[in-house]
Structure formats: structure tokens, C-alpha cells
Scaffold this active site. Structure first.
Site, PDB file in Angstrom:
ATOM      1  N   LYS A   1       0.853  -1.197   0.000  1.00 15.39           N
ATOM      2  CA  LYS A   1       0.000   0.000   0.000  1.00 15.39           C
ATOM      3  C   LYS A   1       0.883   1.240   0.000  1.00 15.39           C
ATOM      4  O   LYS A   1       1.641   1.476   0.937  1.00 15.39           O
ATOM      5  CB  LYS A   1      -0.918   0.000   1.216  1.00 15.39           C
ATOM      6  CG  LYS A   1      -1.836   1.219   1.291  1.00 15.39           C
ATOM      7  CD  LYS A   1      -2.717   1.136   2.531  1.00 15.39           C
ATOM      8  CE  LYS A   1      -3.617   2.347   2.670  1.00 15.39           C
ATOM      9  NZ  LYS A   1      -4.463   2.267   3.889  1.00 15.39           N
TER      10      LYS A   1
ATOM     11  N   LYS B   1      -2.279  -1.469  -3.647  1.00 15.30           N
ATOM     12  CA  LYS B   1      -3.111  -0.264  -3.603  1.00 15.30           C
ATOM     13  C   LYS B   1      -2.204   0.967  -3.664  1.00 15.30           C
ATOM     14  O   LYS B   1      -1.215   1.009  -2.930  1.00 15.30           O
ATOM     15  CB  LYS B   1      -3.918  -0.265  -2.300  1.00 15.30           C
ATOM     16  CG  LYS B   1      -4.797   0.957  -2.093  1.00 15.30           C
ATOM     17  CD  LYS B   1      -5.486   0.898  -0.736  1.00 15.30           C
ATOM     18  CE  LYS B   1      -6.348   2.141  -0.538  1.00 15.30           C
ATOM     19  NZ  LYS B   1      -6.988   2.160   0.791  1.00 15.30           N
TER      20      LYS B   1
END
Length: 316
Positions: free
Chosen positions: A188, A241
């Protein structure tokens, strides 16, 4: 229960993990439920996505199920911020009610605390301003057990604290939840594409940014190592992400971990298509499908997208 058995324990999880081409059964719809609001609220930039009330979310899930959605990622937004307490009755009530009415859906719960803390950060700080990793992981893991006790089907840690996957797996097992899978936000990045989400989840940092715990988008090696670490700590599913910043990482992560890996088409990515459509530059659904085809081309096992509720109709 071992990892393979957890992944194969029901049809929804098998659909998420299999290597079939990306389709509507492999898409996860985010949901936001906000404590204390009396009417659902539109989210700026995310057409057809709302901050739901405890009652409106039931109607929304019913519509989504009729539209072919079987996986949901739930974000709970409490009315009161706290660095020590959870809004446990609110969490329990919402999760239990959803699972009572919709027992056949797979309900994933995000375990980040950025919507809870007074700072808007995903962690607890020491008095000197340094992250208290042990206290942060402990609190996150307590939240994971609270969610599991309330009926969550899966846990999705998104905070990026070191050791949180191992801690989640350990505490879930100790409390009799060996069957609950962990879908880790394993790679992320600190990103400029999270804006609409932060409005929806009331999670904008009160100071600074998240550079001290989220990944640097320019650092490929650490990004891959982050997912490998979470795989080694017991994650069942991995996730990158934002999706747009992570396309090149999906194959190497899958090769190094042999785990199902998905991507999160985040709020800023989705909103960019909404605004391009509003200005007449694209057809929203055509552009959305184009992005989905790129994710399909990368070989993702699943996709978290605010348009999951549109996917079956669009594809058929």
C-alpha cells in the site's frame, strides 16, 4: 485450519482465489456505514456510492446482491473519535444485522483505525510523536477480534504497521477464528489518489502525512518485500493499492508468494473517470471497463472497485 482450507472453505472465497479471468464474481464492493447520520449521503467524486445509515445499507446490499455482488468491504465510521476506546456497540450492531439478513455474502472488515483516532492516522503515537508500533498493532488486533465476534467473514488490515498480519492471525486463532481469512493490504503506497475515500471515512490526517508507514511509490523492492512479509506472516490474500500505481508489481508478487493477489481501484482513480465523464471527455462505463481490462491483463485474482455493483450488468 491451514491457509489452503481457509481459501477453499466456501464458494465465494474459491471464486476470489481462482485463476479464472476477472469477472463480476471476483469484484468486491466497498461500503461505508456512518454512525449517527439519519439519511444516506453522496460521496463527492464517487457516483452511485454513499455514506450509508444503518438502515439504508441494508437496502443497498439487497440491490447489490440482486446486481450480482457477493463480496463487500465494509468501512465503519464511528461518531466519536478515541485513541483508547472502540464504538463496539455500533460495530457489533451493524455487522450482526448485515450478516443476519444476508448470510450468504462475504463481508470483509477493514481493520484500520484512521476513522477512529483523534489524529486521523492509522496508528497510535507516543508522547514524543513516534509511532507506538506495539500499541498500534495490539489495538488493531483487538478490533479484528471484535469484528470476527460480530460475524465478519474476513479481515482486511490496511494500516501498514509492521507485524500486524502475524498479530491478527495469532489472536484470531487464539479466539477460535482459525477459519477467518486475512486479506492484507500488503503493498500500500502513500498516494495522492485517496482523497474521496478520506472524505467518506472521515479519515484525513490532522497533521503531516502517512510517509512514515505507507510505502514510497518509487521504491519497487520494498513494495514487493512488503507483500512477501505479509505472506510469510499468514495472510491468505494479498492486495496492492492503488491499483494504477501497482500494475508492474502484481506478477512479481504472485511469483514470489504463490498467493491470490488483488488490486484496489481506489477512490481517486474511480473519481477521475467520473469527472472525465462529466466534462464530456469519456463515456464513464466504457472507460471503467477499459481499466478493468488492464487489471485483467495483469492477472489479478480479484479487484476491489466502487463499480463492482455495475459489473454484472456491464459484462452481460
Amino acid at each position: 485450519m491451514n491457509r489452503i482450507l481457509r481459501i477453499k472453505s466456501n464458494e465465494n472465497l474459491r471464486n476470489l482465489a481462482n485463476t479464472n479471468s476477472l469477472g463480476y464474481k471476483k469484484m468486491i464492493q466497498p461500503l461505508f456505514v456512518v454512525e449517527g447520520i439519519t439519511e444516506k449521503e453522496p460521496i463527492k467524486g464517487l457516483s452511485n456510492v454513499f455514506r450509508e445509515t444503518e438502515s439504508s445499507v441494508i437496502k443497498q446490499i439487497e440491490a447489490d446482491c440482486n446486481a450480482g455482488v457477493s463480496h463487500f468491504l465494509l468501512f465503519l465510521v464511528p461518531a466519536t473519535k478515541s485513541d483508547t476506546e472502540f464504538s463496539s456497540k455500533f460495530y457489533e450492531r451493524v455487522i450482526k444485522n448485515i450478516k443476519h439478513i444476508f448470510p450468504n455474502i462475504t463481508l470483509w472488515l477493514d481493520t484500520c483505525i484512521c476513522s477512529i483516532t483523534t489524529t486521523g492516522h492509522c496508528c497510535i503515537f507516543k508522547p514524543d510523536g513516534i509511532i507506538d508500533t506495539n500499541a498500534s498493532v495490539k489495538r488493531l488486533s483487538e478490533l479484528a477480534v471484535l469484528y470476527a465476534n460480530s460475524g465478519a467473514d474476513g479481515i482486511a488490515p490496511s494500516d501498514m504497521m509492521d507485524g500486524r498480519v502475524l498479530s491478527h492471525r495469532t489472536i484470531l486463532n487464539e479466539n477460535g477464528f482459525e477459519n477467518i481469512p486475512i486479506m492484507s493490504y500488503s503493498t500500500k503506497f502513500k498516494s495522492n489518489f485517496y482523497g474521496p475515500f478520506r472524505g467518506a471515512a472521515d479519515s484525513k490526517p490532522m497533521f503531516g502525512d502517512r510517509s512514515s508507514y505507507q510505502l514510497d511509490v518509487s521504491d519497487r523492492l520494498t513494495a514487493i518485500q512488503s507483500s512477501v512479509r505479509d505472506a510469510n506472516e499468514g495472510a491468505d490474500f494479498l492486495m496492492v493499492k492503488p491499483g494504477i500505481s501497482s500494475i508492474d508489481l502484481i506478477t512479481p508478487i504472485k511469483e514470489k508468494t504463490n498467493l491470490p493477489i488483488g488490486a484496489y481501484q481506489v477512490s481517486g482513480e474511480y473519481a477521475s473517470l467520473v469527472y472525465l465523464d462529466l466534462e464530456g471527455f469519456v463515456n464513464f462505463e466504457d472507460a471503467l471497463v477499459e481499466t478493468w481490462n488492464v487489471f485483467r491483463r495483469t492477472g489479478v485474482n480479484f479487484l476491489i472497485t466502487y463499480g463492482a455493483r455495475l459489473a454484472k450488468r456491464i459484462y452481460e
